[in-house]
Design an enzyme around this catalytic site. Structure first.
Site, PDB file in Angstrom:
ATOM      1  N   VAL A 433     -59.199 114.425  60.326  1.00  0.00           N
ATOM      2  CA  VAL A 433     -59.127 113.747  61.546  1.00  0.00           C
ATOM      3  C   VAL A 433     -60.350 113.046  62.280  1.00  0.00           C
ATOM      4  CG1 VAL A 433     -56.968 114.944  61.990  1.00  0.00           C
ATOM      5  CG2 VAL A 433     -59.202 115.947  62.673  1.00  0.00           C
ATOM      6  N   GLU A 434     -60.264 112.380  63.199  1.00  0.00           N
ATOM      7  CA  GLU A 434     -61.516 111.634  63.989  1.00  0.00           C
ATOM      8  C   GLU A 434     -62.370 111.165  63.193  1.00  0.00           C
ATOM      9  OE1 GLU A 434     -63.366 113.946  66.982  1.00  0.00           O
ATOM     10  OE2 GLU A 434     -61.566 114.543  67.955  1.00  0.00           O
ATOM     11  N   GLY A 435     -61.925 110.377  62.227  1.00  0.00           N
ATOM     12  CA  GLY A 435     -62.715 109.613  61.021  1.00  0.00           C
ATOM     13  C   GLY A 435     -62.991 110.388  59.760  1.00  0.00           C
TER      14      GLY A 435
END
Length: 738
Positions: A433-435
């Protein structure tokens, strides 16, 4: 015509072809945030005075009291296994989080929030995550990338006055919808569309957007009362080619006509809430756009600027918690569990793992703390935050994997006594997640780093974009001088700039030397490959990983100077050497794969002296592991956030270690006697303090024990029961089965 203008005119055409094309969304991402010490490392000129000047992490009295009281109380309410089995936090935990404003840590006090700094925010999440990841995620999401941060930076006064107090006290629980089924890592390409329109509401004409969207993987969506939404705004009244206004962020209350919260996702069967959000012809009035109509089309820049801070806090906190818990478990279990007449922690194979875990933890946590100090000083380090996200989550996953190896059978039996099983299952979530880390290493750490951290590349790109030969010529002239200086530093001498601790001066010299070689290598790669480097992710990922390793190594120097604890010197040295060895190995691999025979031949000259950077010799690993086993204070310094849960295997291990310390050197004799006798009470009677001995033996037995499913026999089918209970006709039945 001046020299710089002539140089710029000659270079303009080839540079226009060589430089990668850059869209508005990519430019917004590149320009988001600030550049800190990572920029000096990228440039090959680290100034250790600037590093040390950042100063230590600081907590206010109010933040410290919250950690000591409210956070400690919350952690005492958390039963990791029970929460995992239930698939949700208990009602009293949800109520406690709201009552004590855990969802409003970043919201200023004037809006009813706690007004905490970044370091305090990170400490809260880290401590909770050592006991229960689901609760930590539930707390971190409203305080990370999402409505509160966006409202604080860009919201209208009316939006701030309405939402921030309600978010602070938990009346509103937010989520934020960005990811779509067809736009994951390429989040800027979200297909969700909002068409500018007008509707009659309560007899008035209201401007807004008719939005259709399909979002997934949205944390807290199933329980959210307000949804943050990113969509592409469209104005159909404009000319063809000018209708797309850009990504726009809005806040939608739940319920909103046309919006549907889908069935719950179960990321690795975790207990935190996650699910999809969908909408058809959802009318979003202009008042719901974060920042109002003037912020239409600015959503991507807003998100990137917020992410520069949030990405440095939340997921790195989870990674730090995984590392700290894994080291505490491996070191502690290695003292309690015995095989072949010895605590397993004394076997060299396990000692080596323990030492490596400690060294990595020191480095990653140093970088996390240093970046938190930078955030609290007002910086928004976008490249450093990506480094933290990748390095901390990868180190957390590695630590848990190694911990599972040490636990053996104990680690793979599910139940309340399991020490790392839930963390093992959760580790891939933080990676994704988040990149996703695969993307972040190549496209963010190096891709964004090459433009933001390099002293001349962004200026050259801007000059080409503006078709300004004079500006390009000046940038190129400076760039050539920059390359020549780093060539000299690589071949001859890279000075240590600034004051460093005497204990780490040799390591600081190595950091300075490798920084110069990295800067030269990055320029050579960019000069050789130009825009093609953007697509050669294996090369750019290595360049990103080298920058990350240098950042972690430098953060160790900062941490050692801030703590001023000579007992941590062996750990600090081991941590720096580990990172420098990683950086040197990556540089050698990079040159071996560059599509230039000349550079491959030159590699031994450019990288001379880097082949001997062994991270830890065996004797150093064993000595470090021995120190961890015999010096509890050393473990406490490395694992300060590991907290006491309500119940479970971690609590059992803590009890056994505390009881063992009370007995001192009598523990080995008790364990030996227990192997002969098998009776806890009989062995304890022969001890100097029978009561303390019995306490230890019972606690150790709980640590070694694994869980049994008491009801499992009732779930067997008649067929499997017949196989499990051989009878007199077992042989004929077996023959029939064959």
């Amino acid at each position: 015509m001046g020299f710089h203008r002539l140089l710029g005119r000659l270079a303009m055409t080839p540079f226009s072809k060589a430089l990668p094309a850059m869209g508005d969304t990519e430019r917004a991402a590149l320009e988001a945030g600030t550049v800190g010490f990572e920029g000096q490392l990228f440039a090959g000129r680290p100034d250790f005075d600037a590093l040390i000047a950042r100063g230590p992490n600081r907590l206010t009295d109010e933040e410290r009291r919250f950690l000591d009281n409210e956070v400690t109380t919350l952690i005492g309410m958390l039963d990791d296994h029970a929460i995992d089995e239930a698939g949700d936090l208990p009602r009293d935990v949800w109520a406690y989080l709201r009552e004590h404003r855990f969802f409003g840590m970043i919201i200023p006090k004037e809006y009813g929030g706690l007004g905490f700094g970044h370091y305090a925010h990170a400490e809260v999440v880290t401590r909770i995550a050592t006991v229960n990841t689901a609760c930590a995620v539930t707390v971190m999401v409203p305080n990370s990338l999402g409505p509160a941060e966006l409202l604080l930076r860009y919201g209208t006064p009316a939006q701030q006055q309405h939402y921030l107090p309600r978010l602070a006290d938990g009346r509103e629980l937010p989520c934020f919808g960005l990811t779509s089924p067809h736009a994951g890592s390429d989040a800027a390409a979200i297909p969700d569309r909002g068409v500018l329109t007008e509707r009659i509401i309560d007899g008035k004409t209201v401007r807004g957007f008719s939005v259709r969207f399909d979002k997934r993987y949205i944390t807290l969506a199933p329980v959210a009362s307000v949804v943050g939404l990113a969509f592409q705004a469209i104005d159909p009244t404009r000319r063809e080619g000018e209708q797309e206004l850009g990504i726009t962020c809005a806040l939608l209350p739940v319920p909103t006509p046309g919006m549907e919260i889908g069935h719950r996702h179960h990321p690795m069967d975790s207990a935190f809430m996650n699910g999809p959000i969908r909408g058809q012809d959802v009318f979003v009035p202009m008042d719901w756009v974060i920042g109002g109509e003037e912020r239409v089309g600015q959503g991507w820049r807003m998100l990137m600027e917020c992410l520069a801070a949030g990405r440095a806090i939340s997921l790195p906190a989870l990674g730090a918690a995984m590392q700290q818990t894994a080291l505490f478990v491996v070191n502690g279990y290695g003292q309690v569990r015995e095989q072949f007449g010895l605590p397993i922690g004394r076997f060299h194979a396990i000692a080596g793992i323990t030492a490596q875990m400690a060294a990595r933890l020191y480095a990653t946590d140093a970088a996390r703390r240093y970046t938190a100090a930078a955030l609290d000083a007002g910086e928004q380090p976008s490249v450093a935050s990506a480094i933290l996200k990748v390095q901390l989550t990868e180190a957390g996953r590695r630590a848990v994997n190694e911990g599972m190896d040490v636990l053996g059978g104990k680690g793979i039996i599910s139940g309340p006594r399991n020490l790392l099983g839930v963390a093992y299952r959760h580790a891939p979530i933080a990676i994704t997640v988040e990149g996703a880390n695969l993307l972040s290493r190549a496209l963010i750490i190096f891709g964004q780093g090459a433009t933001r951290c390099h002293p001349f590349v962004l200026e050259e790109m801007s000059a080409v974009h503006a078709n300004d030969p004079e500006r390009l010529g000046r940038a190129l002239s400076g760039h050539v001088g920059h390359v020549m200086r780093n060539l000299w530093r690589s071949l001859a001498h890279a000075p240590v700039v600034g004051q460093v601790p005497d204990d780490l001066r040799a390591e600081a010299k190595l950091i300075a030397s490798l920084s110069a070689r990295y800067a030269l290598t990055a320029d050579l790669a960019m000069g050789l490959l130009g825009g093609k480097l953007k697509r050669m992710e294996l090369l750019s990922a290595r360049l990103g990983d080298v920058l990350a390793a240098l950042y972690l190594a430098a953060a160790c120097v900062w941490r050692y100077q801030m703590e001023k604890d000579p007992a941590m010197r062996p750990v600090a040295r081991a941590a720096i050497r580990l990172q420098l060895h990683e950086a040197a190995t990556l540089l050698h691999d990079l040159y071996a794969n560059l599509p230039s025979r000349f550079l491959r031949v030159m590699a031994p000259i450019l990288l001379h002296g880097t082949g001997h950077l062994a991270p830890l010799r065996d004797k150093e690993s064993i000595a470090l592991a021995d120190a961890l086993r015999t010096q509890p204070e050393l473990v406490r310094r490395l694992c300060p956030d590991v907290s006491r849960p309500k119940r479970g295997g971690l609590l059992d291990l803590m009890g056994a270690l505390e009881a063992a310390r009370a007995l001192g050197d009598e523990v080995p004799a008790l364990n030996k006697a227990l192997r002969r006798s098998g009776s806890l009470e009989e062995v304890a009677r022969g001890a100097r303090d029978p009561e303390a001995a019995l306490t230890y033996l019972r606690a150790a037995e709980q640590v070694i024990a694994v869980d049994e499913d008491q009801g499992a026999s009732d779930t067997f089918s008649p067929f499997s029961r017949s196989l499990a209970r051989p009878s007199s006709d077992a042989a004929p039945r077996a023959a029939q089965l064959a």
